[in-house]
Motif scaffolding. Sequence first.
Motif, mmCIF file in Angstrom:
data_model
loop_
_atom_site.group_PDB
_atom_site.id
_atom_site.type_symbol
_atom_site.label_atom_id
_atom_site.label_comp_id
_atom_site.label_asym_id
_atom_site.label_seq_id
_atom_site.Cartn_x
_atom_site.Cartn_y
_atom_site.Cartn_z
ATOM 1 N N VAL A 168 6.712 0.122 4.699
ATOM 2 C CA VAL A 168 5.977 -0.629 3.680
ATOM 3 C C VAL A 168 6.991 -1.167 2.672
ATOM 4 C CG1 VAL A 168 4.232 -0.557 1.858
ATOM 5 C CG2 VAL A 168 3.911 0.789 3.951
ATOM 6 N N VAL A 169 6.971 -2.468 2.459
ATOM 7 C CA VAL A 169 7.893 -3.121 1.535
ATOM 8 C C VAL A 169 7.080 -3.953 0.549
ATOM 9 C CG1 VAL A 169 9.796 -4.768 1.297
ATOM 10 C CG2 VAL A 169 9.718 -3.224 3.272
ATOM 11 N N PHE A 170 7.399 -3.840 -0.741
ATOM 12 C CA PHE A 170 6.704 -4.631 -1.751
ATOM 13 C C PHE A 170 7.544 -5.858 -2.093
ATOM 14 C CE2 PHE A 170 4.942 -0.370 -2.320
ATOM 15 C CZ PHE A 170 3.592 -0.667 -2.240
ATOM 16 N N GLU A 171 6.901 -7.039 -1.997
ATOM 17 C CA GLU A 171 7.557 -8.310 -2.258
ATOM 18 C C GLU A 171 6.999 -8.918 -3.542
ATOM 19 O OE1 GLU A 171 9.853 -9.768 -0.415
ATOM 20 O OE2 GLU A 171 9.718 -8.913 1.608
ATOM 21 N N GLU B 112 8.220 -1.012 19.516
ATOM 22 C CA GLU B 112 7.932 -1.692 18.262
ATOM 23 C C GLU B 112 7.138 -0.752 17.356
ATOM 24 O OE1 GLU B 112 7.136 -6.263 18.177
ATOM 25 O OE2 GLU B 112 6.160 -5.526 19.991
ATOM 26 N N ALA B 113 7.361 -0.896 16.067
ATOM 27 C CA ALA B 113 6.564 -0.210 15.057
ATOM 28 C C ALA B 113 6.044 -1.267 14.097
ATOM 29 C CB ALA B 113 7.411 0.820 14.314
ATOM 30 N N LEU B 114 5.166 -0.860 13.198
ATOM 31 C CA LEU B 114 4.545 -1.798 12.267
ATOM 32 C C LEU B 114 5.225 -1.768 10.904
ATOM 33 C CD1 LEU B 114 0.787 -1.108 13.038
ATOM 34 C CD2 LEU B 114 2.052 -3.188 13.599
ATOM 35 N N ALA B 115 5.456 -2.956 10.353
ATOM 36 C CA ALA B 115 5.932 -3.097 8.977
ATOM 37 C C ALA B 115 4.897 -3.891 8.202
ATOM 38 C CB ALA B 115 7.277 -3.805 8.922
ATOM 39 N N ALA B 116 4.640 -3.472 6.968
ATOM 40 C CA ALA B 116 3.737 -4.198 6.082
ATOM 41 C C ALA B 116 4.514 -4.622 4.841
ATOM 42 C CB ALA B 116 2.547 -3.321 5.694
ATOM 43 N N HIS B 117 4.596 -5.926 4.610
ATOM 44 C CA HIS B 117 5.194 -6.451 3.383
ATOM 45 C C HIS B 117 4.038 -6.862 2.475
ATOM 46 C CE1 HIS B 117 9.649 -7.070 4.389
ATOM 47 N NE2 HIS B 117 9.135 -6.280 5.308
ATOM 48 N N VAL B 118 4.016 -6.301 1.281
ATOM 49 C CA VAL B 118 2.847 -6.403 0.413
ATOM 50 C C VAL B 118 3.209 -7.075 -0.903
ATOM 51 C CG1 VAL B 118 1.024 -5.095 -0.753
ATOM 52 C CG2 VAL B 118 1.931 -4.282 1.446
ATOM 53 N N VAL C 209 -3.903 -5.372 -4.207
ATOM 54 C CA VAL C 209 -3.149 -6.128 -3.210
ATOM 55 C C VAL C 209 -3.529 -7.600 -3.301
ATOM 56 C CG1 VAL C 209 -2.783 -6.510 -0.748
ATOM 57 C CG2 VAL C 209 -2.843 -4.177 -1.657
ATOM 58 N N ALA C 210 -2.518 -8.449 -3.496
ATOM 59 C CA ALA C 210 -2.750 -9.891 -3.588
ATOM 60 C C ALA C 210 -2.562 -10.578 -2.240
ATOM 61 C CB ALA C 210 -1.803 -10.510 -4.610
ATOM 62 N N ASP C 211 -1.601 -10.103 -1.455
ATOM 63 C CA ASP C 211 -1.313 -10.732 -0.170
ATOM 64 C C ASP C 211 -0.546 -9.726 0.673
ATOM 65 O OD1 ASP C 211 -1.294 -12.661 1.777
ATOM 66 O OD2 ASP C 211 0.008 -14.072 0.710
ATOM 67 N N VAL C 212 -0.580 -9.909 1.990
ATOM 68 C CA VAL C 212 0.093 -8.947 2.864
ATOM 69 C C VAL C 212 0.469 -9.618 4.173
ATOM 70 C CG1 VAL C 212 -2.098 -8.115 3.822
ATOM 71 C CG2 VAL C 212 -0.081 -6.652 3.918
ATOM 72 N N LEU D 69 1.692 -7.629 -4.659
ATOM 73 C CA LEU D 69 0.693 -7.010 -5.533
ATOM 74 C C LEU D 69 0.246 -7.956 -6.635
ATOM 75 C CD1 LEU D 69 2.212 -3.427 -5.995
ATOM 76 C CD2 LEU D 69 0.464 -4.163 -4.348
ATOM 77 N N LEU D 70 -0.941 -7.702 -7.132
ATOM 78 C CA LEU D 70 -1.420 -8.406 -8.315
ATOM 79 C C LEU D 70 -0.633 -7.925 -9.539
ATOM 80 C CD1 LEU D 70 -5.262 -8.168 -7.652
ATOM 81 C CD2 LEU D 70 -3.870 -10.242 -7.547
ATOM 82 N N PRO D 71 -0.553 -8.739 -10.585
ATOM 83 C CA PRO D 71 0.155 -8.305 -11.797
ATOM 84 C C PRO D 71 -0.395 -6.965 -12.313
ATOM 85 C CG PRO D 71 -0.381 -10.630 -11.924
ATOM 86 C CD PRO D 71 -1.066 -10.122 -10.704
#
Length: 509
Positions: free
Chosen positions: A479-482, A443-449, A428-431, A451-453
Amino acid sequence: MVEPVVVSGRRVVPVARMKERATRLASGLRRMGVEPGDRYAVVMRNETGMLEATFAAPLIGAVPVPVNWHWTGVDLRHLLSDSQSVVALVHSDLVPVVEAQKPEHLRIVEVGVPEEVAEEYALGTVPSTGRYPTAEELIEDNEPPTEQVLAPPMSVIYTSGTTGLAKGVVRDPIPPEKIGEIAGIMRHVVGFRPGGTAVVPAPLYHTAPNVAATFALAMGMNLVIMARFDAEQFLRIVEEHQVTAAQMVPTMFLRLLRLPREIRAKYDLSSLETVSHSAAPCPPDVKRAMIEWLGPVVTEYYGGSEGGAWTVCTSEQWLAHPGTVGVPVADAAIRVLGPDMTEVPAGETGVVYGRSPSAWPDFTYLGDDAKRRAIDGGDGFYTLGDVGRVDEDGYLHLSDRLNDMVISGGVNIYPAEIEATLLGLAGVADVAVFGIPDAEFGEALAAHVELLPDATVTEDDVRAHVGRNLARYKVPKVVVFEQRLPREDSGKLFKRRLREKYWPAKAGS
């Protein structure tokens, strides 16, 4: 005594020469019609010319407005209009961007792009547009002003606008008799001292690096400004220029720690006396790793564009109180208030209110005194919108931004804790974690993540990692990967850009 210099790429400019150019620029702007009290925008990347534009303003009683040069569209249009800037000093390649958003009355002064900036941003050769007067012409054609301005106004810096359009912070002038006190605070908080060398790797359009650069020069220091942050280049600069003080943000720490150990070991960093950081939460594992690497030179402070530093925390204090942002600096003060605006007992969470050191000038928001009154807590205290607690020993601990707090099923959840946990997951590079609408719990939780190369982290990995380390109700539902998260150069995250797709009705709030 060795004359202090400003270093920008391969250019080494004596401070006296830079200030002399600033005086001529000031006269040129005055001849263009910039009056005392007028504001002018500075749309430039980090280089000595931006410092010249900053130092020119007080000489004619004008007010510089540093502009985030990344901004386009509504953000830029809002700043140029809201600030009522009469002139904009603009790097040549950014002129079309400003032309597209400028109010009709705004006049442009074109600034040539220096070689080190063109190289750093791969701009190639940047010719002048030829449509406007240039800063170099103003400098060459004018003599320094003969009149002195007493107690000149401070710059107006726009906050990052992470939850809405940016707002301009208008600070009162610093009384001459208070300058010594403020210099003492700067020395305590960021380790500046006459004869030392400071490096500013963050954009000068932000408050902390802007104040750091101007005070470093005022204190007779050498100054190295980086066109943009590069981790190994930063280490090279520290060794080559024997840097004593660095003003940074936690995202820079992350990039430094991700360098291979053999790269980190190549450079002699023993000249460092203080590495200060602020602007965004620093994950505890990252902070501890930086202290282990550099030694007890890592200092954190907490405050804002509005009122400078409220608290300061040394490495030793942080190790004794992990997660703290410190104790009040000078005669500043902190209160944690509950919903009824009364102070809560030590250890209990509430909204953090601070009172700046008495030497620091008061402020309001440009054209919006009501917004200033809305954050007031009485007796000189006001809030920056953070939630936290003061422990039994008087150390402040922040939980999260009040606007970021998620209420799910009646339970308060602080995303910063979840973000710090996920940054400890390999790959994980940033979140960014935030609340999204939920029919059952509100409300619920969303995590946008991000990633490292080459990382192979899955949604299940993210949820499992949070579940192993935190309570189950803190596990993200979505969970969403950006490819890249929208993070400001100062380290601040633009969560509103991520929230908008979930809360369309709140997009402009």
